[in-house]
Design a protein around this motif. Structure first.
Motif, PDB file in Angstrom:
ATOM      1  N   GLN A   1      51.376  23.010   5.836  1.00 62.28           N
ATOM      2  CA  GLN A   1      50.001  23.355   5.463  1.00 62.28           C
ATOM      3  C   GLN A   1      49.063  22.421   6.215  1.00 62.28           C
ATOM      4  OE1 GLN A   1      48.704  22.396   1.468  1.00 62.28           O
ATOM      5  NE2 GLN A   1      47.547  24.330   1.329  1.00 62.28           N
ATOM      6  N   ILE A   2      47.873  22.902   6.531  1.00 61.79           N
ATOM      7  CA  ILE A   2      46.861  22.071   7.207  1.00 61.79           C
ATOM      8  C   ILE A   2      45.851  21.599   6.169  1.00 61.79           C
ATOM      9  CG2 ILE A   2      45.114  22.006   9.024  1.00 61.79           C
ATOM     10  CD1 ILE A   2      46.407  24.397  10.330  1.00 61.79           C
ATOM     11  N   HIS A   3      45.549  20.324   6.222  1.00 60.82           N
ATOM     12  CA  HIS A   3      44.503  19.783   5.347  1.00 60.82           C
ATOM     13  C   HIS A   3      43.286  19.501   6.215  1.00 60.82           C
ATOM     14  CE1 HIS A   3      47.047  19.317   1.734  1.00 60.82           C
ATOM     15  NE2 HIS A   3      48.000  19.324   2.650  1.00 60.82           N
ATOM     16  N   TYR A   4      42.202  20.231   5.953  1.00 63.19           N
ATOM     17  CA  TYR A   4      40.986  20.093   6.773  1.00 63.19           C
ATOM     18  C   TYR A   4      40.130  18.973   6.189  1.00 63.19           C
ATOM     19  CZ  TYR A   4      42.459  24.730   8.304  1.00 63.19           C
ATOM     20  OH  TYR A   4      43.183  25.776   8.781  1.00 63.19           O
ATOM     21  N   ARG A   5      39.596  18.111   7.104  1.00 61.64           N
ATOM     22  CA  ARG A   5      38.677  17.071   6.647  1.00 61.64           C
ATOM     23  C   ARG A   5      37.248  17.523   6.855  1.00 61.64           C
ATOM     24  NH1 ARG A   5      40.761  11.679   7.365  1.00 61.64           N
ATOM     25  NH2 ARG A   5      39.107  11.233   8.881  1.00 61.64           N
ATOM     26  N   ARG A   6      37.077  18.688   7.508  1.00 64.28           N
ATOM     27  CA  ARG A   6      35.701  19.167   7.736  1.00 64.28           C
ATOM     28  C   ARG A   6      35.771  20.684   7.889  1.00 64.28           C
ATOM     29  NH1 ARG A   6      32.624  18.421  12.481  1.00 64.28           N
ATOM     30  NH2 ARG A   6      34.672  18.211  13.428  1.00 64.28           N
ATOM     31  N   ASP A   7      34.667  21.359   7.529  1.00 71.09           N
ATOM     32  CA  ASP A   7      34.658  22.812   7.705  1.00 71.09           C
ATOM     33  C   ASP A   7      34.623  23.139   9.196  1.00 71.09           C
ATOM     34  OD1 ASP A   7      34.695  23.023   5.066  1.00 71.09           O
ATOM     35  OD2 ASP A   7      32.577  23.601   4.796  1.00 71.09           O
ATOM     36  N   ARG A   8      35.054  24.333   9.520  1.00 71.10           N
ATOM     37  CA  ARG A   8      35.097  24.730  10.930  1.00 71.10           C
ATOM     38  C   ARG A   8      33.845  25.553  11.241  1.00 71.10           C
ATOM     39  NH1 ARG A   8      38.067  23.557   7.513  1.00 71.10           N
ATOM     40  NH2 ARG A   8      38.926  25.616   6.983  1.00 71.10           N
ATOM     41  N   GLU A   9      33.177  25.191  12.315  1.00 71.60           N
ATOM     42  CA  GLU A   9      31.903  25.837  12.641  1.00 71.60           C
ATOM     43  C   GLU A   9      32.037  26.866  13.753  1.00 71.60           C
ATOM     44  OE1 GLU A   9      29.637  25.391  10.710  1.00 71.60           O
ATOM     45  OE2 GLU A   9      30.482  23.640   9.643  1.00 71.60           O
ATOM     46  N   VAL A  10      32.896  26.566  14.732  1.00 68.24           N
ATOM     47  CA  VAL A  10      32.934  27.437  15.932  1.00 68.24           C
ATOM     48  C   VAL A  10      33.578  28.774  15.554  1.00 68.24           C
ATOM     49  CG1 VAL A  10      33.940  27.726  18.220  1.00 68.24           C
ATOM     50  CG2 VAL A  10      33.112  25.458  17.475  1.00 68.24           C
ATOM     51  N   THR A  11      32.918  29.874  15.927  1.00 69.56           N
ATOM     52  CA  THR A  11      33.471  31.214  15.642  1.00 69.56           C
ATOM     53  C   THR A  11      33.388  32.054  16.915  1.00 69.56           C
ATOM     54  OG1 THR A  11      31.290  31.931  15.042  1.00 69.56           O
ATOM     55  CG2 THR A  11      32.724  31.183  13.239  1.00 69.56           C
ATOM     56  N   LEU A  12      34.060  33.201  16.872  1.00 74.29           N
ATOM     57  CA  LEU A  12      34.085  34.074  18.063  1.00 74.29           C
ATOM     58  C   LEU A  12      32.706  34.676  18.301  1.00 74.29           C
ATOM     59  CD1 LEU A  12      37.500  36.004  18.048  1.00 74.29           C
ATOM     60  CD2 LEU A  12      36.596  34.486  19.800  1.00 74.29           C
TER      61      LEU A  12
ATOM     62  N   ARG B   1      35.829  27.714   5.505  1.00 72.17           N
ATOM     63  CA  ARG B   1      35.109  26.857   4.538  1.00 72.17           C
ATOM     64  C   ARG B   1      36.077  26.213   3.551  1.00 72.17           C
ATOM     65  NH1 ARG B   1      32.474  26.791   7.789  1.00 72.17           N
ATOM     66  NH2 ARG B   1      30.429  27.674   8.269  1.00 72.17           N
ATOM     67  N   ARG B   2      37.372  26.385   3.854  1.00 74.65           N
ATOM     68  CA  ARG B   2      38.336  25.897   2.855  1.00 74.65           C
ATOM     69  C   ARG B   2      38.830  24.518   3.244  1.00 74.65           C
ATOM     70  NH1 ARG B   2      41.482  31.479   2.880  1.00 74.65           N
ATOM     71  NH2 ARG B   2      40.184  32.669   1.411  1.00 74.65           N
ATOM     72  N   GLY B   3      39.327  23.785   2.252  1.00 67.10           N
ATOM     73  CA  GLY B   3      39.804  22.426   2.507  1.00 67.10           C
ATOM     74  C   GLY B   3      41.259  22.428   2.936  1.00 67.10           C
ATOM     75  N   ARG B   4      41.963  23.530   2.599  1.00 64.90           N
ATOM     76  CA  ARG B   4      43.382  23.566   2.981  1.00 64.90           C
ATOM     77  C   ARG B   4      43.718  24.957   3.524  1.00 64.90           C
ATOM     78  NH1 ARG B   4      46.473  23.248  -1.807  1.00 64.90           N
ATOM     79  NH2 ARG B   4      44.567  23.655  -3.015  1.00 64.90           N
TER      80      ARG B   4
END
Lengths: 160, 150, 736
Positions: free
Chosen positions: C553-564, C574-577
């Motif tokens: 599983q990936i644990h995100y420390r920040r939301d991801r902004e870049v999109t297609l 927008r999820r933490g995991r």
């Protein structure tokens, strides 16, 4: 409870300290995956046949695509990529230790109907993983057969 | 080379009974008849002669042996012909021939022929072999042999 | 691992022996041909009587004559033999045998030493594949070549007359392994099937030649569909396959495939043409050209051109699911070369889109790439540099989709520190992508946007081993925790076009990739840690990995902004995991293969994607496969399908074949296949009934396919075997 760190506790790393010469001029990507796989299993790849304990002959590898799942308009939604790696194993004197054997690794992946390029790229990256997995499974067999009885030249029965 | 038929005959045996009146003589015991290149051997041989321009000439021979043997070098050939049979009958003319009876073998170098009876016409070099139920004729030859006569 | 190629070959050869019975003729390679030609090999003849003419060197044998020379035997009532020429004359019916050939005849002559001869009204039998037949005249040229006039040829056992190939003349050449017949009629079960002025076919299994398997099928949509392909072996390195195909409700189609093979290049041109398709009302055609060649100094080039006349072509005429379900046809030309560290490539790529509702992919006119990579050395850094220039264009102008050029440079360095018990691999890379477009992506942007972004990753793993016993097997279980940290700063990429980039599939291996996007147009921002654990059960003595299971599983420390696409916000960014991702692969002795992957979404408490497959392939002719695939479709409909397939032999003669692809989401069967394969010594048939879903709203099409194959006349090449291989995982089929 029986768990030991590999190597430290004597767990075999497979081809520890075996000199392996890769024969059969595999393509560039396969050569890279082989180099990595051999390093991981403790073998050291040598450039010339002369100073090798084992000769791993890559007979060939191939990939083919199959349609796995289709949607209501009979458009493919999932493809399956099958990677096949064929190899032979000989000792330094050229006696055959393993009959020609093949490893197949398979995985399904998503198809994006509007983006064939994206699907191809997804397939290419999936191929790297399938190839790395196939190389690891192959080297497991190589490690198991590196001290096998050399087979007589003609009969072709497989040792396992 | 003068033909065997015109050569003198030499005959050896342990015993001989000669009957000049009927021109028949019987030889027994290690009989060996030699006429030129022709040699016939056997245990018992009966030689029939005939009158020909006031002298006795060989007409017919019956020979028994275990087995009787025959050997001759045909006129135009370099290899002798050999034969064996328990009983043989040789006729010097009409035509000159020899019958090998009761299980005959005839061979020249490795070419071999066997059978119950073999009749050989020595003038035309033709041979006729007959077999029987339990002893059929058998011929051995070499298909690829370069025949030596010219 | 299923049966190996060698086991497969032996198995099918053994089955053929069971079907055919013991060979009737001694194999040719049993004897030393040189011995046959040697003068010192004697011949022995037994007979009731012999007449020998010494002067002429002629024998005449009479009465139950039996002649034997090495492996050659001859039986007849009377035989004449001439010592000078070595010729045997046969005026009476005779039987002749030698290793590899058996002949009977009314009369004839033979030269024993040179295997030359002629036989009148003869019957012949070869050791290859029960080949036999009869001919008014048989001419033996030598041990390898023979020709026949007004001949009947088959590979059915004596007494079985299932099929015959009658021909005015026939030549069999065992050196080439080819039979060539002229003015030939083919009759099957006493029904004349077709005539051909000229045909070549294999008499051993070296080459794909001859009459390839004819196939017959009927379907609701197309009616009767008959294909009788011919293989034409033009020259050692050229051959062609002509595939006339008559389709009742469409018309007559001619397919052809021309293959060429030279020292520096080889290729294949493939075409199908159907003038005026009755159902479609227009001409239909398909063109394919596949070519690759070598140039001096290591350069290689290849072309792969595919065009179809219309969008529905593949669906109407394709045989396998892969064909009928593909939505694009790729055409591409490539020039490439590689040295040990460098590899360069130039490529032009076009697509034909099969469907108006589909978006046209960008064309690459051209793509130039150069890749550098240092060879893998233990303990030394690995340097990589990928550079690529591509000009993207669209077939016709598509508003809102810019065209233009892209220059992409991506250097990378990785330094792995490995020990037997584990590894640590830091890596750093940079990606600079520069565009020059014909129109900006968004009004605010300019026409030559660019983006440069670094990426840092740290991959580490430890190996724990635990030997243990299972029955009499000495196994080793491993436990491999792995931690992967990835950091990529965010860069606004809204003004970059999306030429050929897509979101990567989330799979277990994908958890460790350095970019959630695949392609140069987007580099995903990331500040995340992947935790994963893999365990394996390995049999070191056998070198087999019986089971491998992984969870990560990936644990995100920040939301991801870049999109297609700009402004698009995906919930998963927008999820933490990330989803829990599990992966399983198990291979057990006896040809059992289980494979599974599963993604669980903890936020919505649902399965995002799952796939499980179980295969059982203990013997080359027995394959059973069961598969379940599921994918939650946020924008498309869900996908949930089961796939059951089996080829089950019932003795050497029969095999049951079945496949059932069912969509739980649509509650109907996408494809149902049931069939039977019936095998005899000299022919076999696959009879398959197929009901395939033709899209929502359309009536499903039912069809019956009959695929014939005649041993010794041709190999199965097209038609149902490919279809089976395509649909039944692990089915390799038998190669005649």
């Amino acid at each position: 409870c029986g768990w030991q760190l590999r190597g430290v506790g004597g767990g075999a790393a497979g081809l520890d300290g075996t000199a392996v010469y890769v024969d059969g001029s595999p393509a560039r990507d396969l050569r890279q995956a082989l180099a990595e796989g051999l390093a991981n299993s403790g073998a050291d790849e040598v450039e010339s046949l002369a100073d090798a304990d084992l000769v791993l002959r890559i007979v060939g590898d191939s990939r083919d695509r199959r349609s796995l799942a289709v949607d209501r308009q009979i458009q493919a939604r999932e493809y399956e990529l099958r990677y096949r790696l064929e190899f032979e194993l000989e000792n330094a004197e050229g006696d055959r230790l393993m009959d020609r054997n093949q490893i197949t690794t398979v995985r399904g992946y998503r198809v994006d109907r509007d983006d064939p390029v994206g699907t191809d790229r997804r397939e290419d990256e999936l191929l790297l993983d399938l190839r790395r997995d196939a190389v690891r499974l192959m080297l497991l067999q190589v490690a198991a057969n590196k001290d096998a009885e050399p087979q007589a030249e003609d009969n072709g029965d497989t040792p396992d | 080379r003068t033909p065997d038929r015109e050569q003198p005959i030499d005959l050896e045996s342990n015993r001989a009974e000669i009957d000049n009146v009927r021109g028949i003589s019987t030889y027994t015991g290690d009989v060996v008849l030699t006429q030129g290149s022709m040699v016939i051997t056997g245990d018992r041989m009966v030689v029939h002669t005939r009158e020909a321009d006031d002298r006795r000439v060989l007409d017919r021979i019956e020979v028994d042996g275990s087995p009787a043997t025959y050997e001759q070098l045909p006129e135009d050939q370099t290899d002798k012909v050999h034969a064996e049979a328990p009983r043989m009958e040789y006729y010097s003319r009409g035509p000159q021939r020899i019958y090998l009876l009761q299980g005959a073998e005839l061979w020249q170098r490795e070419n071999r022929m066997s059978g119950e009876e073999i009749r050989v016409n020595l003038e035309t070099q033709e041979a006729q072999a007959e077999g029987r139920e339990d002893r059929r004729t058998r011929t051995i030859f070499f298909p690829a042999e370069e025949t030596d006569d010219p | 691992q299923g049966p190996s190629a060698a086991e497969r070959e032996d198995y099918f050869a053994e089955r053929q022996r069971m079907l055919c019975g013991p060979p009737l003729v001694r194999p040719l390679d049993d004897v030393d041909i040189a011995l046959r030609q040697a003068p010192e090999t004697p011949a022995t003849v037994d007979a009731d009587a012999v007449y020998y003419d010494g002067r002429a060197g002629r024998y005449r044998f009479r009465g139950d004559v039996f002649m034997q020379r090495l492996d050659q035997t001859l039986r007849s009532e009377e035989v004449r033999y001439d010592q000078e020429s070595g010729r045997v004359d046969l005026d009476f019916p005779f039987e002749y045998e030698e290793a590899g050939l058996a002949l009977t005849g009314k009369s004839g002559w033979m030269l024993l030493r040179e295997d030359r001869g002629e036989v009148v009204d003869g019957q012949f039998m070869l050791d290859e594949r029960n080949i036999r037949g009869e001919a008014e005249l048989i001419r033996l040229q030598d041990a390898q070549r023979s020709s026949y006039e007004r001949v009947g040829y088959t590979t059915c056992r004596p007494g079985n007359e299932d099929w015959w190939l009658q021909a005015r003349d026939l030549e069999l050449d065992r050196e080439e392994g080819l039979g060539t017949a002229r003015h030939a009629w083919f009759t099957f079960l006493n029904v004349p099937m077709f005539y051909t002025p000229w045909i070549t076919f294999p008499i051993d299994d070296r080459r794909r030649t001859g009459l390839l398997a004819p196939s017959f099928s009927t379907s609701d949509r197309d009616g009767t569909d008959i294909t009788v392909p011919f293989y034409w072996n033009i020259a050692p390195n050229y051959d062609a396959t002509l595939v006339p195909r008559w389709i009742e409700r469409r018309g007559t189609m001619l397919g052809s495939e021309f293959r060429y093979l030279r020292e520096t290049f080889s290729g294949e041109v493939y075409g199908e043409y159907l003038p005026d398709d009755d159902q479609f009302g227009d001409d239909r055609w398909l063109f394919g050209w596949d070519h690759d060649g070598r140039l001096p100094l290591g350069w290689r080039y290849d072309a792969d051109i595919n065009r179809a006349s219309d969008d529905d072509y593949l669906r109407d005429f394709g045989s396998g699911l892969l064909e009928t379900s593909s939505s694009h046809l790729e055409s591409r030309g490539r020039l490439r070369n590689s040295w040990n560290e460098w590899a360069v490539e130039a490529e032009v790529q076009h697509w034909q889109t099969l469907g108006e509702d589909l978006r046209n992919p960008y064309r690459r006119e051209p793509r130039l790439s150069a890749e550098y990579q240092t060879p893998f050395r233990m303990g030394r850094p690995l340097y990589q540099l990928d550079t690529e220039y591509t000009r993207f264009a669209l077939p016709q102008d598509d508003p809102g989709r810019p065209e233009g050029e892209r220059m992409d440079i991506a250097p990378r360095v990785e330094w792995s520190f490995r020990q037997p018990w584990g590894y640590v691999t830091p890596a750093a890379s940079l990606r600079h992508t520069q565009y020059s477009l014909d129109e900006p992506v968004t009004d605010a942007a300019d026409t030559s946007p660019s983006r440069t972004v670094p990426t840092f990753s740290l991959d580490s793993g430890v190996y724990f081993d635990r030997p243990f016993e299972l029955g009499d097997r000495q196994l080793m279980q491993t436990l491999e925790p792995r931690v992967f940290y990835l950091y990529t700063p965010e860069r606004n990429q809204d003004d970059l076009p999306d030429f050929d980039t897509s979101r990567r599939d989330v799979s277990f291996d994908g958890l460790f990739s350095e970019d959630r996007f695949a392609g140069a147009d987007r580099v995903g921002d990331a500040d995340q840690v992947t935790l994963a654990l893999t365990t394996r059960f390995i049999d070191l003595a056998e070198g087999r990995e019986y089971l491998r299971a992984s969870l990560g599983q990936i644990h995100y420390r920040r939301d991801r902004e870049v999109t297609l696409s700009p402004g698009q916000v995906l919930e998963e960014d927008r999820r933490g995991r990330s989803d829990y991702v599990a992966d399983l692969r198990s291979e057990l002795p006896g040809g059992v293969l289980a494979q599974g992957e599963y993604r669980y979404n903890p936020y919505d408490n649902r399965s995002e994607q799952g796939a499980f497959r179980l295969g059982w392939n203990p013997r080359p002719d027995l394959v059973v496969g069961a598969g379940y695939r599921m994918r939650y479709g946020s924008n498309e409909r869900d996908l949930e399908q089961t796939d059951l397939a089996a080829v089950i032999p019932m003795g050497p003669r029969f095999s049951l074949i079945g496949r059932w692809l069912y969509s739980l989401a649509d509650e109907n069967s996408l494809e149902t296949v049931g069939g039977l394969e019936y095998r005899t010594c000299c022919w076999r048939v696959q009879a398959l009934g197929r009901r395939s879903f033709e899209g929502s709203g359309a009536e499903p099409d039912t069809s019956v396919m009959l695929q014939f194959e005649f041993t010794g006349l041709g190999q199965v090449d097209a038609g149902s075997t490919d279809f089976l291989q395509d649909s039944i995982y692990g089915y390799e089929g038998e190669r005649f």
